[in-house]
Design an enzyme around this catalytic site. Structure first.
Site, mmCIF file in Angstrom:
data_model
loop_
_atom_site.group_PDB
_atom_site.id
_atom_site.type_symbol
_atom_site.label_atom_id
_atom_site.label_comp_id
_atom_site.label_asym_id
_atom_site.label_seq_id
_atom_site.Cartn_x
_atom_site.Cartn_y
_atom_site.Cartn_z
ATOM 1 N N ASN A 23 22.181 -91.311 115.172
ATOM 2 C CA ASN A 23 22.845 -91.071 113.897
ATOM 3 C C ASN A 23 23.549 -92.359 113.468
ATOM 4 O O ASN A 23 24.328 -92.917 114.240
ATOM 5 C CB ASN A 23 23.862 -89.929 114.037
ATOM 6 C CG ASN A 23 23.189 -88.611 114.393
ATOM 7 O OD1 ASN A 23 22.080 -88.343 113.970
ATOM 8 N ND2 ASN A 23 23.863 -87.792 115.192
ATOM 9 N N GLY B 10 25.401 -88.839 109.919
ATOM 10 C CA GLY B 10 26.194 -87.915 110.735
ATOM 11 C C GLY B 10 26.826 -88.570 111.942
ATOM 12 O O GLY B 10 27.187 -87.892 112.913
ATOM 13 N N GLN B 11 27.001 -89.886 111.899
ATOM 14 C CA GLN B 11 27.619 -90.584 113.041
ATOM 15 C C GLN B 11 29.115 -90.295 113.075
ATOM 16 O O GLN B 11 29.809 -90.498 112.074
ATOM 17 C CB GLN B 11 27.383 -92.095 112.913
ATOM 18 C CG GLN B 11 27.929 -92.885 114.098
ATOM 19 C CD GLN B 11 27.603 -94.374 114.014
ATOM 20 O OE1 GLN B 11 27.136 -94.865 112.984
ATOM 21 N NE2 GLN B 11 27.890 -95.087 115.094
ATOM 22 N N HIS C 178 24.863 -95.128 120.011
ATOM 23 C CA HIS C 178 24.447 -94.207 121.076
ATOM 24 C C HIS C 178 23.172 -93.500 120.689
ATOM 25 O O HIS C 178 22.945 -93.203 119.514
ATOM 26 C CB HIS C 178 25.549 -93.191 121.402
ATOM 27 C CG HIS C 178 26.073 -92.449 120.208
ATOM 28 N ND1 HIS C 178 26.985 -93.000 119.331
ATOM 29 C CD2 HIS C 178 25.795 -91.214 119.738
ATOM 30 C CE1 HIS C 178 27.257 -92.126 118.374
ATOM 31 N NE2 HIS C 178 26.533 -91.025 118.594
ATOM 32 N N ASP D 112 26.482 -85.161 127.088
ATOM 33 C CA ASP D 112 27.297 -84.934 125.890
ATOM 34 C C ASP D 112 28.277 -83.785 126.170
ATOM 35 O O ASP D 112 27.923 -82.779 126.779
ATOM 36 C CB ASP D 112 26.393 -84.581 124.697
ATOM 37 C CG ASP D 112 27.120 -84.723 123.373
ATOM 38 O OD1 ASP D 112 26.761 -85.624 122.593
ATOM 39 O OD2 ASP D 112 28.057 -83.929 123.112
ATOM 40 N N ILE D 113 29.494 -83.951 125.717
ATOM 41 C CA ILE D 113 30.552 -82.959 125.966
ATOM 42 C C ILE D 113 30.286 -81.659 125.185
ATOM 43 O O ILE D 113 30.777 -80.591 125.563
ATOM 44 C CB ILE D 113 31.936 -83.569 125.603
ATOM 45 C CG1 ILE D 113 33.039 -82.921 126.400
ATOM 46 C CG2 ILE D 113 32.193 -83.534 124.111
ATOM 47 C CD1 ILE D 113 34.356 -83.690 126.343
HETATM 48 P P1 5GP Z 1 27.385 -88.663 116.751
HETATM 49 O O1 5GP Z 1 27.784 -87.480 115.938
HETATM 50 O O2 5GP Z 1 28.276 -89.841 116.512
HETATM 51 O O3 5GP Z 1 25.929 -89.006 116.651
HETATM 52 O O4 5GP Z 1 27.525 -88.212 118.255
HETATM 53 C C1 5GP Z 1 28.688 -88.315 119.000
HETATM 54 C C2 5GP Z 1 28.493 -87.426 120.178
HETATM 55 O O5 5GP Z 1 29.465 -87.763 121.147
HETATM 56 C C3 5GP Z 1 28.668 -85.934 119.877
HETATM 57 O O6 5GP Z 1 27.488 -85.225 120.233
HETATM 58 C C4 5GP Z 1 29.875 -85.522 120.718
HETATM 59 O O7 5GP Z 1 29.742 -84.232 121.271
HETATM 60 C C5 5GP Z 1 29.892 -86.610 121.786
HETATM 61 N N1 5GP Z 1 31.238 -86.888 122.289
HETATM 62 C C6 5GP Z 1 32.350 -87.154 121.554
HETATM 63 N N2 5GP Z 1 33.400 -87.393 122.355
HETATM 64 C C7 5GP Z 1 32.932 -87.288 123.633
HETATM 65 C C8 5GP Z 1 33.557 -87.438 124.902
HETATM 66 O O8 5GP Z 1 34.756 -87.715 125.039
HETATM 67 N N3 5GP Z 1 32.779 -87.252 125.992
HETATM 68 C C9 5GP Z 1 31.438 -86.946 125.889
HETATM 69 N N4 5GP Z 1 30.767 -86.791 127.027
HETATM 70 N N5 5GP Z 1 30.821 -86.812 124.704
HETATM 71 C C10 5GP Z 1 31.559 -86.982 123.587
#
Ligand code: 5GP
Ligand code: ZN
Length: 114
Positions: free
Chosen positions: A87, A93-94, A100, A30-31
């Site tokens: 999420n 919180g998605q 994923h 994760d980034i």
């Molecule tokens: P969500 O909030 O949808 O459950 O999680 C999305 C996740 O994707 C977040 O933890 C966010 O940091 C990660 N993320 C978003 N954009 C990128 C990206 O371009 N590269 C990587 N490696 N992670 C990302």
């Protein structure tokens, strides 16, 4: 899915730090880490979120959990433990609309989440 960040990562159009890849699944760091170990496991097929899991595509979900079991062993966190998070939708919180699973470890995580 032209605008999907994770589809772009799968195609290599956006760089990512890959941990594991096969025909159906990709895992990458994760980034924006929420724990010292924080990676994401995604199906290569675009599935929007958990609401779209059905009898046609659920095999991939089982495979994702097998992959998580393998990666956590490889990273040495299987014994100390970790959390798998999905999420789903606004209240979940998605923020990225491509299914994923977060895997978080190497610190003691609180419960319940915020
Ligand atoms: P969500 O909030 O949808 O459950 O999680 C999305 C996740 O994707 C977040 O933890 C966010 O940091 C990660 N993320 C978003 N954009 C990128 C990206 O371009 N590269 C990587 N490696 N992670 C990302
Ligand atoms: Zn996608």
């Amino acid at each position: 899915m032209m605008d999907c960040i994770f589809c772009k990562i799968i195609k290599g159009e956006i760089p990512s730090s890959k941990i594991y890849e096969d025909e159906d699944v990709l895992a990458f760091h994760d980034i924006n880490k929420a724990a010292p170990t924080h990676f994401l496991v995604i199906p290569k097929k675009h599935i929007q979120n958990a609401n779209e899991i059905n009898s046609e595509n659920s095999k991939i979900i089982a495979h994702i959990f097998e992959v998580i079991s393998k990666i956590t062993k490889d990273l040495g966190i299987s014994e100390s433990g970790y959390r798998i998070v999905n999420n789903c939708g606004k209240d979940g919180g998605q923020t990225v609309n491509h299914l994923h699973f977060h895997v978080l470890g190497q610190r003691e995580l609180k419960w319940p989440p915020g």
